[in-house]
Scaffold this active site. Structure first.
Site, PDB file in Angstrom:
ATOM      1  N   PRO A 117      37.668  37.593  33.068  1.00 19.53           N
ATOM      2  CA  PRO A 117      37.185  37.643  34.449  1.00 19.53           C
ATOM      3  C   PRO A 117      36.049  38.634  34.733  1.00 19.53           C
ATOM      4  CG  PRO A 117      39.240  38.823  34.266  1.00 19.53           C
ATOM      5  CD  PRO A 117      38.975  38.204  32.911  1.00 19.53           C
ATOM      6  N   CYS A 118      34.881  38.325  34.211  1.00 24.20           N
ATOM      7  CA  CYS A 118      33.724  39.179  34.470  1.00 24.20           C
ATOM      8  C   CYS A 118      33.311  39.133  35.941  1.00 24.20           C
ATOM      9  CB  CYS A 118      32.560  38.812  33.550  1.00 24.20           C
ATOM     10  SG  CYS A 118      32.107  37.078  33.580  1.00 24.20           S
TER      11      CYS A 118
END
Length: 179
Positions: free
Chosen positions: A141-142
């Site tokens: 989850p950047c």
């Protein structure tokens, strides 16, 4: 079992637009924003640079679990992923990506926070560069990484998609707390 000499690919629709998923030997290795037609050239170039076959073959079966988990994420039923991943990158990039994977659903961290988490507080810019090279957005989850001042900065899929995913997670968290 011999490894395949191609990447399995599958395009799917999501609330943030089409995504193209790629796997090698049944391990998810890349997610691109856009349809296969839109991402084919870029994906083949990435595969070559990652030492993987650049032959792309549509194969929904190999990517069925990943597609189902991504659909569950967007419907609010899933807060994390349980997939076999093939992470192609440098040792530093992988270290950053593992730190990203530990950001809880519905929360955000700054690039500075991630640099501190990996034990290299001076590496804020390098963390940004590794974040930018994340081959598995959403699953790693950047989108949960923001600027030090709280602003939305940089996202390969565009800031609109980043904002949509953060709003989805905040909304789901509020609903869970109030139930």
């Amino acid at each position: 079992m011999d490894q395949k000499q191609y990447l399995s690919v599958f395009s799917m629709d999501t609330p943030v637009g089409p995504l193209t998923l790629a796997s090698y030997d049944r391990r998810l290795c890349h997610i691109d924003f856009g349809t296969l037609d839109e991402t084919r050239t870029k994906l083949a170039e990435w595969a070559k640079s990652a030492g993987l076959p650049a032959d792309l073959r549509e194969n929904e079966t190999d990517l069925a679990d990943a597609a189902a988990q991504i659909r569950s994420y967007f419907s609010g039923e899933r807060k994390g992923f349980d997939l076999n991943l093939l992470m192609k990158g440098t040792a530093f990039q992988k270290k950053v990506w593992m730190a990203l994977a530990h950001i809880p659903y519905g929360e955000t961290r700054t690039y500075k926070d991630i640099a501190a988490d990996i034990g290299n507080p001076q590496a804020v810019r390098a963390v940004g560069g590794a974040n930018n090279k994340n081959p598995l957005p959403i699953v790693i989850p950047c989108h949960r990484v923001i600027g030090t001042n709280g602003s939305l900065v940089g996202y390969g899929g565009g800031l609109g998609k980043k904002s949509q995913m953060l709003l989805l997670e905040k909304q789901e968290e509020k609903e869970t707390v109030t139930e």
